[in-house]
Design an enzyme around this catalytic site. Structure first.
Site, PDB file in Angstrom:
ATOM      1  N   GLU A  13       0.813  -1.212   0.000  1.00 20.45           N
ATOM      2  CA  GLU A  13       0.000   0.000   0.000  1.00 20.45           C
ATOM      3  C   GLU A  13       0.853   1.271   0.000  1.00 20.45           C
ATOM      4  O   GLU A  13       0.390   2.345   0.368  1.00 20.45           O
ATOM      5  CB  GLU A  13      -0.935  -0.015   1.214  1.00 20.45           C
ATOM      6  CG  GLU A  13      -1.916  -1.166   1.187  1.00 20.45           C
ATOM      7  CD  GLU A  13      -2.799  -1.216   2.419  1.00 20.45           C
ATOM      8  OE1 GLU A  13      -3.814  -0.496   2.450  1.00 20.45           O
ATOM      9  OE2 GLU A  13      -2.464  -1.964   3.353  1.00 20.45           O
ATOM     10  N   SER A 159      -6.530  -2.747   1.996  1.00 18.62           N
ATOM     11  CA  SER A 159      -6.922  -2.310   0.655  1.00 18.62           C
ATOM     12  C   SER A 159      -7.375  -3.452  -0.238  1.00 18.62           C
ATOM     13  O   SER A 159      -7.265  -3.378  -1.465  1.00 18.62           O
ATOM     14  CB  SER A 159      -5.775  -1.544  -0.030  1.00 18.62           C
ATOM     15  OG  SER A 159      -5.549  -0.316   0.616  1.00 18.62           O
ATOM     16  N   TYR A 231     -10.402   2.221  -5.269  1.00 17.78           N
ATOM     17  CA  TYR A 231      -9.482   3.262  -5.721  1.00 17.78           C
ATOM     18  C   TYR A 231      -9.668   3.720  -7.162  1.00 17.78           C
ATOM     19  O   TYR A 231      -9.180   4.788  -7.526  1.00 17.78           O
ATOM     20  CB  TYR A 231      -8.034   2.776  -5.525  1.00 17.78           C
ATOM     21  CG  TYR A 231      -7.705   2.540  -4.071  1.00 17.78           C
ATOM     22  CD1 TYR A 231      -7.665   3.588  -3.170  1.00 17.78           C
ATOM     23  CD2 TYR A 231      -7.473   1.258  -3.582  1.00 17.78           C
ATOM     24  CE1 TYR A 231      -7.368   3.375  -1.833  1.00 17.78           C
ATOM     25  CE2 TYR A 231      -7.180   1.033  -2.248  1.00 17.78           C
ATOM     26  CZ  TYR A 231      -7.137   2.092  -1.379  1.00 17.78           C
ATOM     27  OH  TYR A 231      -6.869   1.884  -0.054  1.00 17.78           O
ATOM     28  N   ARG A 270     -11.370   3.484  11.436  1.00 15.57           N
ATOM     29  CA  ARG A 270     -12.591   3.357  10.641  1.00 15.57           C
ATOM     30  C   ARG A 270     -13.185   1.991  10.940  1.00 15.57           C
ATOM     31  O   ARG A 270     -12.489   0.972  10.875  1.00 15.57           O
ATOM     32  CB  ARG A 270     -12.299   3.475   9.152  1.00 15.57           C
ATOM     33  CG  ARG A 270     -13.576   3.658   8.298  1.00 15.57           C
ATOM     34  CD  ARG A 270     -13.313   3.410   6.822  1.00 15.57           C
ATOM     35  NE  ARG A 270     -13.002   2.012   6.569  1.00 15.57           N
ATOM     36  CZ  ARG A 270     -11.900   1.584   5.936  1.00 15.57           C
ATOM     37  NH1 ARG A 270     -11.014   2.448   5.465  1.00 15.57           N
ATOM     38  NH2 ARG A 270     -11.682   0.295   5.763  1.00 15.57           N
ATOM     39  N   ASP A 272     -15.976  -0.926  10.104  1.00 24.68           N
ATOM     40  CA  ASP A 272     -16.730  -1.430   8.964  1.00 24.68           C
ATOM     41  C   ASP A 272     -17.749  -2.474   9.420  1.00 24.68           C
ATOM     42  O   ASP A 272     -17.429  -3.332  10.260  1.00 24.68           O
ATOM     43  CB  ASP A 272     -15.790  -2.067   7.940  1.00 24.68           C
ATOM     44  CG  ASP A 272     -14.736  -1.092   7.428  1.00 24.68           C
ATOM     45  OD1 ASP A 272     -14.900   0.120   7.637  1.00 24.68           O
ATOM     46  OD2 ASP A 272     -13.755  -1.557   6.822  1.00 24.68           O
ATOM     47  N   GLU A 284     -14.436  -5.147  10.600  1.00 19.31           N
ATOM     48  CA  GLU A 284     -13.068  -4.892  11.033  1.00 19.31           C
ATOM     49  C   GLU A 284     -12.903  -3.452  11.473  1.00 19.31           C
ATOM     50  O   GLU A 284     -13.761  -2.600  11.241  1.00 19.31           O
ATOM     51  CB  GLU A 284     -12.068  -5.217   9.930  1.00 19.31           C
ATOM     52  CG  GLU A 284     -12.185  -4.370   8.677  1.00 19.31           C
ATOM     53  CD  GLU A 284     -11.171  -4.783   7.609  1.00 19.31           C
ATOM     54  OE1 GLU A 284     -10.291  -3.962   7.306  1.00 19.31           O
ATOM     55  OE2 GLU A 284     -11.254  -5.910   7.084  1.00 19.31           O
ATOM     56  N   ASN A 286      -9.942  -0.438  11.076  1.00 18.95           N
ATOM     57  CA  ASN A 286      -8.728  -0.035  10.373  1.00 18.95           C
ATOM     58  C   ASN A 286      -8.135   1.141  11.128  1.00 18.95           C
ATOM     59  O   ASN A 286      -8.739   2.214  11.194  1.00 18.95           O
ATOM     60  CB  ASN A 286      -9.081   0.355   8.928  1.00 18.95           C
ATOM     61  CG  ASN A 286      -7.870   0.559   8.071  1.00 18.95           C
ATOM     62  OD1 ASN A 286      -6.885   1.148   8.499  1.00 18.95           O
ATOM     63  ND2 ASN A 286      -7.939   0.081   6.840  1.00 18.95           N
ATOM     64  N   GLY A 290      -7.444   4.992   4.711  1.00 22.34           N
ATOM     65  CA  GLY A 290      -7.109   5.976   3.692  1.00 22.34           C
ATOM     66  C   GLY A 290      -7.413   7.370   4.197  1.00 22.34           C
ATOM     67  O   GLY A 290      -8.447   7.611   4.819  1.00 22.34           O
TER      68      GLY A 290
END
Length: 331
Positions: A13, A159, A231, A270, A272, A284, A286, A290
Site C-alpha cells: 500500500e 486495501s 481506488y 474506521r 466497517d 473490522e 482499520n 485511507g
C-alpha cells in the site's frame, strides 16, 4: 506544531500511503502548522524530502518534530512496528499504540478479540500456512461450515490486496494458495448479506466519538468491495448519511465505539459493518484508513461537521495529550 509526516512504507500500500500523507500535509498547512516529510522507501530506508537519509537515535526524537503522523498503511507501518520505534525515539505519534495496531491489522486476532467480547460479527476460520501444507484435506473440511461464497484473505494486508471471493468449492484450495503467498496466516470469512456501512471513530478508548455512518454503494461491474472499487474512478459511491434506520444507525455507532474501546485504539479508526435488518455485524477496524480529503474517514467527519484541517489537528493534539499522560506513570 511541527509535525513529522511519515509516508510510503514497505507494504503493497506504499502508493496509497503517499497520497494519504500528501493530503495530511496539505490539511496541516491549511491549519498553519509546520511539517517535515519523511519518506519510508520500499527498501526500508527513511529519507527527507530532499533525499537525505534520516538518522535515528533512541530517545533522540525525530527531526525536531513535536509529534509524528505515521500515515502508513499495512505491514511495516500500521502493525505496531513503526509505533514501537516512535516509542523508543520518545516521539508522540498519531494513532493507536503498539498492541492495538498489531491486534487490529491481524484479522484473526481482531476477530478473536471481538468474539471474546461477545460482539456480533461475520463467521470466520483462521488458518496457518503450516497447517495447510501438512493436511490440506482436514483444513478444507474445517471450512465447510462457512458455506459458499466465502472470502479468502491474507490476515494482515489492507486495501483488499490478495483477497479472493470463492463461489465454487473446487476453487477454494487455489484461493488459499494465493493468499498464503502474501501472509503465513489467512482468514476465511462467510458471505455476509446486507449493506456495507462504515463510520469513523475519533478520540480515546475512554471517550470515543463516532461519525455519521456512510454506505458503500458499488458502481459499474464491481461484485464486491475490491481494490479497484476502492481506488478506481467510478468504482464506488459513498452515500452519507447511510440509508439505514435510526435504530440501525444507533447500533452501528454503539458497536463502533465498543470495538474501538475493546481493542484499546487511540486517535482514530474506521469501523466497517454489514447491516441487514436487525442484524448488525462488525467486520473490522482499520487503525490508519485511507486519509485523503476524499477518503471515507475524512468525508464522514466532514459530513458530521468536522473539517479536514481541524480533524488532522485534533489527531495531533490527541497524540500530544496521550504522551503527556504517559509521563505520569513509571512503567
Amino acid at each position: 506544531m511541527k509535525v513529522a509526516i511519515l509516508a510510503g512504507g514497505r507494504s503493497s500500500e506504499h502508493d496509497v500511503s503517499l497520497k494519504s500523507a500528501a493530503a495530511v500535509r496539505d490539511g496541516l498547512h491549511r491549519g498553519h502548522h509546520e511539517t517535515v516529510w519523511v519518506q519510508l522507501e520500499r527498501d526500508g530506508s527513511w529519507r527527507t524530502e530532499d533525499g537525505d537519509p534520516v538518522s535515528l537515535t533512541p530517545g533522540g526524537g525525530l527531526l525536531g518534530a513535536d509529534v509524528a503522523f505515521p500515515v502508513l498503511h499495512g505491514p511495516f507501518g500500521e502493525d505496531g512496528t513503526v509505533q514501537g520505534l516512535l516509542e523508543l525515539l520518545d516521539v508522540p505519534y498519531v494513532g493507536s499504540g503498539v498492541l492495538a495496531s498489531a491486534a487490529c491489522i491481524d484479522k484473526i486476532v481482531f476477530k478473536d478479540l471481538m468474539r471474546a467480547a461477545g460482539l456480533p460479527q461475520v463467521d470466520y476460520e483462521g488458518l496457518h500456512h503450516a497447517r495447510w501444507r501438512e493436511d490440506r484435506d482436514t483444513a478444507l473440511a474445517s471450512l465447510e461450515r462457512l458455506g459458499l461464497p466465502v472470502f479468502v484473505k491474507p490476515a494482515r494486508l489492507g486495501s483488499s490486496v490478495g483477497i479472493v471471493k470463492v463461489t465454487a468449492a473446487e476453487d477454494l484450495a487455489g484461493a488459499l494458495d494465493e493468499a498464503f503467498t502474501h501472509d503465513p496466516r489467512v482468514v476465511v470469512e462467510a458471505m455476509a448479506s446486507g449493506l456495507e456501512i462504515e463510520c469513523s471513530v475519533l478520540g480515546t478508548p475512554e471517550e470515543p466519538e463516532v461519525s455519521t455512518p456512510g454506505e458503500i454503494e458499488l458502481l459499474g461491474d464491481a461484485d464486491w468491495y475490491d481494490y479497484d472499487a476502492k481506488y478506481a474512478a467510478g468504482g464506488m459511491n459513498l452515500v452519507v448519511p447511510a440509508r439505514i434506520t435510526d435504530e440501525q444507525t444507533a447500533r452501528v455507532q454503539e458497536l463502533a465505539a465498543e470495538a474501538f474501546t475493546r481493542a484499546n485504539c487511540h486517535g482514530l479508526a474506521r469501523a466497517d459493518f454489514f447491516v441487514d435488518g436487525d442484524v448488525v455485524l462488525v467486520n473490522e477496524l482499520n487503525t490508519m484508513p485511507g486519509f485523503t480529503a476524499t477518503s471515507v474517514y475524512g468525508k464522514l467527519w466532514a459530513a458530521s461537521g468536522l473539517s479536514y484541517p481541524d480533524l488532522v489537528e485534533d489527531l495531533c493534539r490527541l497524540a500530544l495529550r496521550r504522551a503527556e499522560a504517559a509521563q505520569r506513570y513509571s512503567f
